[in-house]
Design a protein around this motif. Structure first.
Motif, PDB file in Angstrom:
ATOM      1  N   ASP A  65      15.875 -69.335  43.172  1.00  0.00           N
ATOM      2  CA  ASP A  65      14.472 -69.055  43.550  1.00  0.00           C
ATOM      3  C   ASP A  65      14.162 -68.385  45.114  1.00  0.00           C
ATOM      4  O   ASP A  65      13.457 -67.531  45.290  1.00  0.00           O
ATOM      5  CB  ASP A  65      13.535 -70.497  43.597  1.00  0.00           C
ATOM      6  CG  ASP A  65      12.269 -70.425  43.758  1.00  0.00           C
ATOM      7  OD1 ASP A  65      11.494 -69.578  43.046  1.00  0.00           O
ATOM      8  OD2 ASP A  65      11.655 -70.643  44.889  1.00  0.00           O
ATOM      9  N   ALA A  66      15.084 -68.992  45.891  1.00  0.00           N
ATOM     10  CA  ALA A  66      14.894 -68.198  47.064  1.00  0.00           C
ATOM     11  C   ALA A  66      15.305 -66.929  47.201  1.00  0.00           C
ATOM     12  O   ALA A  66      14.862 -66.268  47.989  1.00  0.00           O
ATOM     13  CB  ALA A  66      15.854 -69.342  48.286  1.00  0.00           C
ATOM     14  N   TRP A  67      16.580 -66.729  46.680  1.00  0.00           N
ATOM     15  CA  TRP A  67      16.804 -65.321  46.608  1.00  0.00           C
ATOM     16  C   TRP A  67      15.934 -64.232  45.906  1.00  0.00           C
ATOM     17  O   TRP A  67      15.599 -63.090  46.420  1.00  0.00           O
ATOM     18  CB  TRP A  67      18.238 -64.894  45.910  1.00  0.00           C
ATOM     19  CG  TRP A  67      19.534 -65.385  46.794  1.00  0.00           C
ATOM     20  CD1 TRP A  67      20.229 -66.331  46.420  1.00  0.00           C
ATOM     21  CD2 TRP A  67      19.916 -64.768  48.216  1.00  0.00           C
ATOM     22  NE1 TRP A  67      21.174 -66.514  47.706  1.00  0.00           N
ATOM     23  CE2 TRP A  67      20.952 -65.468  48.568  1.00  0.00           C
ATOM     24  CE3 TRP A  67      19.246 -63.797  48.810  1.00  0.00           C
ATOM     25  CZ2 TRP A  67      21.462 -65.108  49.786  1.00  0.00           C
ATOM     26  CZ3 TRP A  67      19.815 -63.492  49.993  1.00  0.00           C
ATOM     27  CH2 TRP A  67      20.837 -64.200  50.498  1.00  0.00           C
ATOM     28  N   SER A  68      15.343 -64.713  44.761  1.00  0.00           N
ATOM     29  CA  SER A  68      14.099 -63.865  44.202  1.00  0.00           C
ATOM     30  C   SER A  68      12.859 -63.822  45.152  1.00  0.00           C
ATOM     31  O   SER A  68      12.463 -62.473  45.345  1.00  0.00           O
ATOM     32  CB  SER A  68      13.834 -64.442  42.691  1.00  0.00           C
ATOM     33  OG  SER A  68      13.198 -65.709  43.033  1.00  0.00           O
ATOM     34  N   ARG A  69      12.901 -64.651  45.835  1.00  0.00           N
ATOM     35  CA  ARG A  69      11.701 -64.701  46.695  1.00  0.00           C
ATOM     36  C   ARG A  69      11.773 -63.740  47.897  1.00  0.00           C
ATOM     37  O   ARG A  69      11.212 -62.862  48.329  1.00  0.00           O
ATOM     38  CB  ARG A  69      11.146 -66.105  47.243  1.00  0.00           C
ATOM     39  CG  ARG A  69      10.603 -66.980  46.216  1.00  0.00           C
ATOM     40  CD  ARG A  69      10.625 -68.331  46.580  1.00  0.00           C
ATOM     41  NE  ARG A  69       9.503 -68.491  47.579  1.00  0.00           N
ATOM     42  CZ  ARG A  69       8.405 -69.261  47.238  1.00  0.00           C
ATOM     43  NH1 ARG A  69       7.963 -69.625  45.838  1.00  0.00           N
ATOM     44  NH2 ARG A  69       7.566 -69.441  48.062  1.00  0.00           N
ATOM     45  N   ILE A  70      13.081 -63.933  48.353  1.00  0.00           N
ATOM     46  CA  ILE A  70      13.615 -62.981  49.433  1.00  0.00           C
ATOM     47  C   ILE A  70      13.805 -61.536  49.079  1.00  0.00           C
ATOM     48  O   ILE A  70      13.043 -60.546  49.831  1.00  0.00           O
ATOM     49  CB  ILE A  70      15.246 -63.182  50.176  1.00  0.00           C
ATOM     50  CG1 ILE A  70      15.120 -64.785  50.760  1.00  0.00           C
ATOM     51  CG2 ILE A  70      15.756 -62.274  50.949  1.00  0.00           C
ATOM     52  CD1 ILE A  70      16.323 -65.435  50.806  1.00  0.00           C
ATOM     53  N   ASP A  71      14.054 -61.311  47.998  1.00  0.00           N
ATOM     54  CA  ASP A  71      14.230 -59.817  47.507  1.00  0.00           C
ATOM     55  C   ASP A  71      12.779 -59.392  47.215  1.00  0.00           C
ATOM     56  O   ASP A  71      12.588 -58.028  47.639  1.00  0.00           O
ATOM     57  CB  ASP A  71      14.808 -59.700  46.057  1.00  0.00           C
ATOM     58  CG  ASP A  71      16.453 -59.969  46.112  1.00  0.00           C
ATOM     59  OD1 ASP A  71      17.074 -59.851  47.218  1.00  0.00           O
ATOM     60  OD2 ASP A  71      17.093 -60.311  44.999  1.00  0.00           O
ATOM     61  N   ALA A  72      11.840 -60.196  46.661  1.00  0.00           N
ATOM     62  CA  ALA A  72      10.718 -59.801  46.496  1.00  0.00           C
ATOM     63  C   ALA A  72       9.688 -59.413  47.895  1.00  0.00           C
ATOM     64  O   ALA A  72       9.153 -58.379  48.321  1.00  0.00           O
ATOM     65  CB  ALA A  72       9.729 -60.611  45.736  1.00  0.00           C
ATOM     66  N   PHE A  73      10.073 -60.354  48.924  1.00  0.00           N
ATOM     67  CA  PHE A  73       9.524 -60.117  50.199  1.00  0.00           C
ATOM     68  C   PHE A  73       9.968 -58.792  50.681  1.00  0.00           C
ATOM     69  O   PHE A  73       9.148 -58.166  51.354  1.00  0.00           O
ATOM     70  CB  PHE A  73       9.921 -61.106  50.867  1.00  0.00           C
ATOM     71  CG  PHE A  73       9.131 -61.364  52.444  1.00  0.00           C
ATOM     72  CD1 PHE A  73       7.751 -61.823  52.516  1.00  0.00           C
ATOM     73  CD2 PHE A  73       9.502 -60.975  53.528  1.00  0.00           C
ATOM     74  CE1 PHE A  73       7.027 -61.895  53.645  1.00  0.00           C
ATOM     75  CE2 PHE A  73       8.790 -61.035  54.627  1.00  0.00           C
ATOM     76  CZ  PHE A  73       7.671 -61.305  54.602  1.00  0.00           C
ATOM     77  N   PHE A  74      11.492 -58.490  50.800  1.00  0.00           N
ATOM     78  CA  PHE A  74      12.005 -57.522  51.426  1.00  0.00           C
ATOM     79  C   PHE A  74      11.318 -56.122  50.609  1.00  0.00           C
ATOM     80  O   PHE A  74      11.225 -55.323  51.174  1.00  0.00           O
ATOM     81  CB  PHE A  74      13.372 -57.287  51.350  1.00  0.00           C
ATOM     82  CG  PHE A  74      14.021 -58.397  52.502  1.00  0.00           C
ATOM     83  CD1 PHE A  74      13.147 -58.833  53.574  1.00  0.00           C
ATOM     84  CD2 PHE A  74      15.357 -58.776  52.587  1.00  0.00           C
ATOM     85  CE1 PHE A  74      13.582 -59.640  54.515  1.00  0.00           C
ATOM     86  CE2 PHE A  74      15.851 -59.559  53.519  1.00  0.00           C
ATOM     87  CZ  PHE A  74      15.041 -59.935  54.392  1.00  0.00           C
ATOM     88  N   ALA A  75      11.259 -56.221  49.339  1.00  0.00           N
ATOM     89  CA  ALA A  75      10.682 -55.214  48.576  1.00  0.00           C
ATOM     90  C   ALA A  75       9.240 -54.692  49.091  1.00  0.00           C
ATOM     91  O   ALA A  75       9.346 -53.444  48.832  1.00  0.00           O
ATOM     92  CB  ALA A  75      11.036 -55.434  47.013  1.00  0.00           C
ATOM     93  N   ARG A  76       8.507 -55.514  49.049  1.00  0.00           N
ATOM     94  CA  ARG A  76       7.079 -55.311  49.507  1.00  0.00           C
ATOM     95  C   ARG A  76       7.023 -54.816  50.966  1.00  0.00           C
ATOM     96  O   ARG A  76       6.490 -53.825  51.439  1.00  0.00           O
ATOM     97  CB  ARG A  76       6.346 -56.582  49.617  1.00  0.00           C
ATOM     98  CG  ARG A  76       5.818 -57.167  48.386  1.00  0.00           C
ATOM     99  CD  ARG A  76       4.706 -58.063  48.401  1.00  0.00           C
ATOM    100  NE  ARG A  76       4.738 -58.932  49.274  1.00  0.00           N
ATOM    101  CZ  ARG A  76       5.588 -60.128  48.964  1.00  0.00           C
ATOM    102  NH1 ARG A  76       6.215 -60.351  47.949  1.00  0.00           N
ATOM    103  NH2 ARG A  76       5.656 -61.346  49.878  1.00  0.00           N
ATOM    104  N   HIS A  77       7.977 -55.406  51.856  1.00  0.00           N
ATOM    105  CA  HIS A  77       7.918 -54.867  53.378  1.00  0.00           C
ATOM    106  C   HIS A  77       8.803 -53.634  54.005  1.00  0.00           C
ATOM    107  O   HIS A  77       8.621 -53.096  54.887  1.00  0.00           O
ATOM    108  CB  HIS A  77       7.889 -55.945  54.165  1.00  0.00           C
ATOM    109  CG  HIS A  77       7.002 -57.059  53.754  1.00  0.00           C
ATOM    110  ND1 HIS A  77       5.702 -57.019  54.250  1.00  0.00           N
ATOM    111  CD2 HIS A  77       6.686 -58.199  53.341  1.00  0.00           C
ATOM    112  CE1 HIS A  77       4.769 -57.838  54.061  1.00  0.00           C
ATOM    113  NE2 HIS A  77       5.571 -58.652  53.351  1.00  0.00           N
ATOM    114  N   LEU A  78       9.899 -53.560  53.098  1.00  0.00           N
ATOM    115  CA  LEU A  78      10.811 -52.739  53.549  1.00  0.00           C
ATOM    116  C   LEU A  78      11.060 -51.387  52.696  1.00  0.00           C
ATOM    117  O   LEU A  78      11.858 -50.633  52.885  1.00  0.00           O
ATOM    118  CB  LEU A  78      12.503 -53.136  53.428  1.00  0.00           C
ATOM    119  CG  LEU A  78      12.368 -54.516  54.511  1.00  0.00           C
ATOM    120  CD1 LEU A  78      13.787 -54.899  54.530  1.00  0.00           C
ATOM    121  CD2 LEU A  78      11.966 -53.972  56.184  1.00  0.00           C
ATOM    122  N   ALA A  79      10.116 -51.282  51.499  1.00  0.00           N
ATOM    123  CA  ALA A  79      10.296 -49.956  50.705  1.00  0.00           C
ATOM    124  C   ALA A  79       9.784 -48.789  51.053  1.00  0.00           C
ATOM    125  O   ALA A  79       9.072 -48.729  52.311  1.00  0.00           O
ATOM    126  CB  ALA A  79       9.330 -50.449  49.478  1.00  0.00           C
TER     127      ALA A  79
END
Length: 79
Positions: A65-79
């Protein structure tokens, strides 16, 4: 489990909200230090002690769960 202050997540979330910082804070109550690790990398003889007293070691469900949340957060902010 573990010695992590459980009030830290709520305090962090409050501070981020006050500052207007987008965030994703979640407390995993059964997860301690090293919960994101794929494997237990502590000395085998120490693992039961580290798990029971300090809550150290992998927590696969929380880590997924944590990795999926981390990936989603970075995808939103580092894309």
């Amino acid at each position: 489990m573990g010695r992590t202050p459980r009030s830290g997540a709520a305090k962090l979330e409050t501070a981020l909200e006050r500052a207007g910082v987008e965030h994703d804070v979640k407390l995993y109550p059964d997860a301690g230090h090293s919960f994101l690790n794929d494997a237990d990398n502590s000395p085998p003889a120490m693992r039961p002690l580290l798990r029971a007293i300090l809550g150290i070691g992998p927590e696969p469900v929380a880590a997924d769960d944590a990795w999926s949340r981390i990936d989603a957060f970075f995808a939103r902010h580092l894309a």
